[in-house]
Design an enzyme around this catalytic site. Structure first.
Site, PDB file in Angstrom:
ATOM      1  N   HIS A   1       0.673  -1.307   0.148  1.00 19.56           N
ATOM      2  CA  HIS A   1       0.135   0.182  -0.043  1.00 19.56           C
ATOM      3  C   HIS A   1       0.916   1.363  -0.031  1.00 19.56           C
ATOM      4  CE1 HIS A   1      -2.942   3.269   1.293  1.00 19.56           C
ATOM      5  NE2 HIS A   1      -3.760   2.221   0.819  1.00 19.56           N
TER       6      HIS A   1
ATOM      7  N   GLU B   1      -3.446   1.944  -7.411  1.00 18.70           N
ATOM      8  CA  GLU B   1      -3.999   3.268  -6.653  1.00 18.70           C
ATOM      9  C   GLU B   1      -3.023   4.408  -6.932  1.00 18.70           C
ATOM     10  OE1 GLU B   1      -6.416   1.631  -2.950  1.00 18.70           O
ATOM     11  OE2 GLU B   1      -4.310   1.558  -2.528  1.00 18.70           O
TER      12      GLU B   1
END
Ligand code: PGA
Length: 253
Positions: free
Chosen positions: A97, A169
């Protein structure tokens, strides 16, 4: 074979045990006939993983860890192993992430080792990739994503690759309210699928590529209607049952 859409809520550092149980129950109750048609997971903080998995038992909701260490055990204060996550009820683990990369120094090599640990424990990795605003403005988006995908998934055979979900992302879209347009998302998703095809052949057609970054009920359906957008990794909007359920339902339309 069309790919089953996969929507995962990333709760980040939100929700106590009691709050997590409550939210899982609301989600399970609200899924209705979407259950089984869209794959749905939530990623609580480690402290709430076990309770959330127990609350989700018997429903279509699956649980993911937000991170994992690559070693099986040892003197790694603060870390959690893949086997621990599996035993606590996780089916998935998020790695790479951008918050881990930016705030905690996670490298592509760490991502690669974490992916291996998850797979070895029978968990399905969700591997996040994405460019910063500076990288996008410098025209380096595809170069950055190419490196993150190839290095993070290096050494996997087609069978292992087939168990991975990739989450695109763009860092500039995370928690900012700015979403990539569906065309911007599709462009990068198609590029990622091409890389996956180079790495694993036809298994690339079965790999889900989620979009993440300010996904909301208002934009989820449009994003997930793109041919290579196979679901969403949802932060802020996954903290409220109503919003997250609306996003999950948007995956079906
Ligand atoms: P956001 O976060 O939906 O709050 O932008 C997405 C993520 O970080 O996975």
């Amino acid at each position: 074979m069309p790919r089953t859409k996969f929507v995962c809520g990333n709760w980040k550092m939100h929700k106590t045990v009691a709050e997590a149980v409550q939210l899982v129950k609301e989600l399970a109750a609200g899924l209705g006939d979407v259950a089984g048609k869209v794959q749905v997971a939530v990623a609580p903080p480690f402290t709430a993983v076990h309770a959330a998995a127990q609350a989700a038992a018997g429903s279509a909701i699956e649980v993911a860890g937000q991170d994992v260490h690559w070693e099986a055990q040892g003197a790694f204060t603060g870390e959690v192993s893949a086997a621990m996550l599996a035993e606590a009820g996780c089916r998935h683990g998020i790695v790479g992430h951008s918050e881990r990369r930016q705030l905690f120094g996670e490298t592509d090599e760490a991502v690669r080792k974490k992916v291996g640990a998850l797979l070895a424990a029978g968990l399905a990795p969700i591997v996040c990739v994405g460019e910063t605003l500076a990288e996008r403005e410098a025209g380096r988006t595809l170069e950055v994503v190419d490196r993150q995908v190839r290095q993070g998934l290096a050494g996997l055979d087609a069978g292992a690759l087939g168990r991975v979900t990739v989450a695109y992302e763009p860092v500039w879209a995370i928690g900012t309210g700015k979403t990539a347009t569906s065309a911007q998302a599709q462009e990068v998703h198609a590029a990622i699928r091409k890389i996956l095809r180079e790495m694993g052949g036809s298994v690339a057609d079965a790999i889900r590529i989620q979009y993440g970054g300010s996904v909301k009920p208002e934009n989820a359906q449009e994003l997930m209607s793109q041919p290579d957008v196979d679901g969403a990794l949802v932060g802020g909007a996954s903290l409220k049952a109503k919003d997250f359920l609306a996003i999950v339902k948007g995956a079906l339309r």
